[in-house]
Write an enzyme that holds these catalytic residues in place. Structure first.
Site, mmCIF file in Angstrom:
data_model
loop_
_atom_site.group_PDB
_atom_site.id
_atom_site.type_symbol
_atom_site.label_atom_id
_atom_site.label_comp_id
_atom_site.label_asym_id
_atom_site.label_seq_id
_atom_site.Cartn_x
_atom_site.Cartn_y
_atom_site.Cartn_z
ATOM 1 C CB CYS A 1 -4.545 -1.471 4.584
ATOM 2 S SG CYS A 1 -3.705 -1.511 6.294
ATOM 3 C CE LYS B 1 -7.498 1.479 3.534
ATOM 4 N NZ LYS B 1 -6.154 2.056 4.259
ATOM 5 C CD GLU C 1 -2.734 1.203 2.846
ATOM 6 O OE1 GLU C 1 -3.787 1.867 2.685
ATOM 7 O OE2 GLU C 1 -2.206 0.445 3.598
#
Length: 261
Positions: free
Chosen positions: A142, A108, A42
């Protein structure tokens, strides 16, 4: 029979210096074994920084860089950076670029609540699955890993890839959640996490993993160690497992509402 050889790069990231990181990852990529897919952590070009002046990357710049790496190694490549979306809002965007130059992306969805990410960035509005070399691949970043409904397999993916900057102090959460997502979804799972210490003082242990559909960790990299994890995923083995243990046939039916809170 479809197979997919993945190269997962576990590395430190130079804080807020994208040009050093581009050079660093170019060297690693140039030395990779032949593979089908390269996975970067990331925000690989600056680290997980709240400094938007350093984080925001022109989209044409990062796409050009990723296309070059994909074409050079004849492999698809994924990694996330902060870019401005069509509404000129900053998003943490994962790009999936093939050797032929086809570009897909995922923004995200779940923004980390223990940092300023949720204040500085806009959440993604869709769940993205890409099809590559016979595999349907769910993209995630994540904090997304903590949300089982978002990752629920409605018979629509074979491989879940999560790229992360996941702090070492919660490394057992990382490992456990990756295994749980594999078991409950009868899917292969790849977790790619960084190592090192960032500019805010947080440590990262890596713990990059390749996990099979039954939850077994097939390969990992030593903690706090730079390296490349190679693993070949076999589609026929996954299909056989699902046909012999039909968990997904009993999956609850539901729809996911992704409106902004």
């Amino acid at each position: 029979m479809s197979s997919l050889k993945v190269a997962i790069i576990q590395s430190d990231i130079v804080w807020e210096d994208k040009y050093q990181n581009y050079t660093h990852f170019e060297k690693i990529i140039s030395e990779l074994e032949p593979c089908d897919l390269i996975v970067l952590p990331e925000m690989f070009n600056v680290g997980f920084t709240p400094n938007m002046d350093k984080a925001i990357t022109p989209e044409d710049e990062i796409i050009s860089w990723l296309k070059h790496q994909a074409q050079y190694k004849n492999a698809a490549i994924i990694g996330s950076v902060v870019v401005l979306n069509d509404m000129q809002k900053a998003v943490n965007r994962l790009f999936f670029v093939t050797p032929a130059g086809l570009v897909s992306h995922y923004d995200k969805r779940h923004l980390f609540v223990l940092s300023d990410e949720y204040k500085l960035l806009s959440p993604g509005q869709s769940r993205e699955i890409v099809h590559y070399k016979g595999f349907d691949i769910l993209l995630s970043i994540c904090f997304d890993l903590r949300f089982p409904v978002f990752n629920c397999n409605n018979n629509d993916y074979d491989l879940l890839i999560n790229i992360a900057s996941w702090p070492a102090k919660r490394r057992e959460h990382w490992r456990t959640l990756l295994q749980a997502r594999a078991i409950e979804n009868q899917a292969y799972v790849v977790g790619c996490n960084r190592i090192g210490r960032d500019g805010l003082g947080f440590d990262y242990s890596g713990d990059s993993l390749c996990i099979h559909f039954d939850g077994e960790i097939k390969q990992d990299i030593a903690t706090y160690t730079s390296g490349v994890l190679y693993h070949t995923f076999d589609k026929s083995s996954l299909d056989d497992y699902r046909n012999n243990f039909k968990v997904l046939a009993s999956q609850d039916k539901f729809s996911l509402n992704l409106t902004t809170n």
